[in-house]
Scaffold this active site. Structure first.
Site, PDB file in Angstrom:
ATOM      1  N   GLY A   1      -9.198   0.471  -0.874  1.00  0.00           N
ATOM      2  CA  GLY A   1      -8.023  -0.288  -0.410  1.00  0.00           C
ATOM      3  C   GLY A   1      -7.375   0.282   0.744  1.00  0.00           C
ATOM      4  O   GLY A   1      -7.913   1.487   1.149  1.00  0.00           O
ATOM      5  N   CYS A   2      -6.329   0.110   1.112  1.00  0.00           N
ATOM      6  CA  CYS A   2      -5.245   0.883   1.958  1.00  0.00           C
ATOM      7  C   CYS A   2      -5.117   2.206   1.729  1.00  0.00           C
ATOM      8  O   CYS A   2      -4.654   2.666   0.561  1.00  0.00           O
ATOM      9  CB  CYS A   2      -3.812  -0.051   1.854  1.00  0.00           C
ATOM     10  SG  CYS A   2      -2.562   1.016   3.050  1.00  0.00           S
ATOM     11  N   PHE A   3      -5.598   3.195   2.722  1.00  0.00           N
ATOM     12  CA  PHE A   3      -5.673   4.473   2.484  1.00  0.00           C
ATOM     13  C   PHE A   3      -4.304   5.037   2.215  1.00  0.00           C
ATOM     14  O   PHE A   3      -4.313   6.310   1.649  1.00  0.00           O
ATOM     15  CB  PHE A   3      -6.591   5.426   3.467  1.00  0.00           C
ATOM     16  CG  PHE A   3      -6.377   4.974   4.844  1.00  0.00           C
ATOM     17  CD1 PHE A   3      -5.010   4.514   5.511  1.00  0.00           C
ATOM     18  CD2 PHE A   3      -7.375   5.313   5.689  1.00  0.00           C
ATOM     19  CE1 PHE A   3      -4.925   4.460   6.584  1.00  0.00           C
ATOM     20  CE2 PHE A   3      -7.170   4.939   7.055  1.00  0.00           C
ATOM     21  CZ  PHE A   3      -6.046   4.360   7.612  1.00  0.00           C
TER      22      PHE A   3
END
Length: 207
Positions: free
Chosen positions: A50-52
């Site tokens: 997901g969102c890094f």
């Protein structure tokens, strides 16, 4: 994803004006300088959860002094070279947002880092984490060699019992990695009140 983009928009113009796209190669990266002496031999783990921003934040929080040498967030497995964040978010490049970890295997094993990966996100959702939806948010482990592939497959099978749905994490050889723009690196350290996906927290695996 909308919440994330709203949070990001206020900082984008100023950051973009002074930031150029990070230099990259298709198969490797130059790790950032470490504040400690680098070990003679290091390895890499490339993980999509997901969102890094939140993924990097959690790994640094738990492993900064326990084997991590350097980290970089970026884009892996896509079709185009050196993509921008905007291009990746369009969903047309097929890149995944990833964290690439350089680590000292004498201090922390690849198996432990992969197990932690499954603890910090929901690997049962396809192309999403929490409110963030898109192929760039898929769950994936991108391996450097066959030994890593075997470890990743074994850990995936081992932790399946902790989830109520089938794990959707893809395990593939790493084909490309492009570091993200500088303003994404260490984002939640630079912006402590910035967006963090609600799916990113450390789960307890209890038998």
């Amino acid at each position: 994803m909308l919440g994330r983009l709203r949070q990001f928009a206020t900082q984008f113009r100023a950051a973009a004006a002074s930031t150029t796209t990070a230099a990259a190669t298709a198969t490797a990266m130059t790790p950032e300088p470490s504040t400690t002496t680098s070990p003679a031999t290091t390895e890499f783990a490339t993980l999509a959860a997901g969102c890094f921003w939140g993924v990097e934040h959690l790994y640094l929080k738990h492993y900064r002094t326990k084997g991590i040498v350097s980290t970089a967030v970026g884009y892996a497995q896509g079709a185009s070279a050196n993509p921008t964040y905007k291009q990746v978010c369009s969903g047309t490049t097929n890149h995944a947002e990833v964290l690439r970890v350089e680590f000292d295997p004498a201090k922390v094993s690849y198996e432990e880092l992969v197990t932690f990966f499954f603890r910090i996100h929901d690997p049962t959702t396809v192309n999403r984490q929490g409110p963030d939806v898109g192929t760039q948010y898929r769950s994936g482990i991108y391996t450097e060699n066959d030994a890593q592939r075997q470890v990743a497959e074994a850990v995936k099978a081992k932790v399946q019992k902790y989830f109520n749905a089938p794990i959707a994490t893809e395990i593939q050889p790493l084909t490309t990695f492009w570091p993200a723009e500088e303003y994404h690196q260490k984002y939640l350290i630079k912006n402590p009140s910035g967006y963090e996906c609600p799916s990113h927290f450390v789960r307890e695996f209890r038998d």
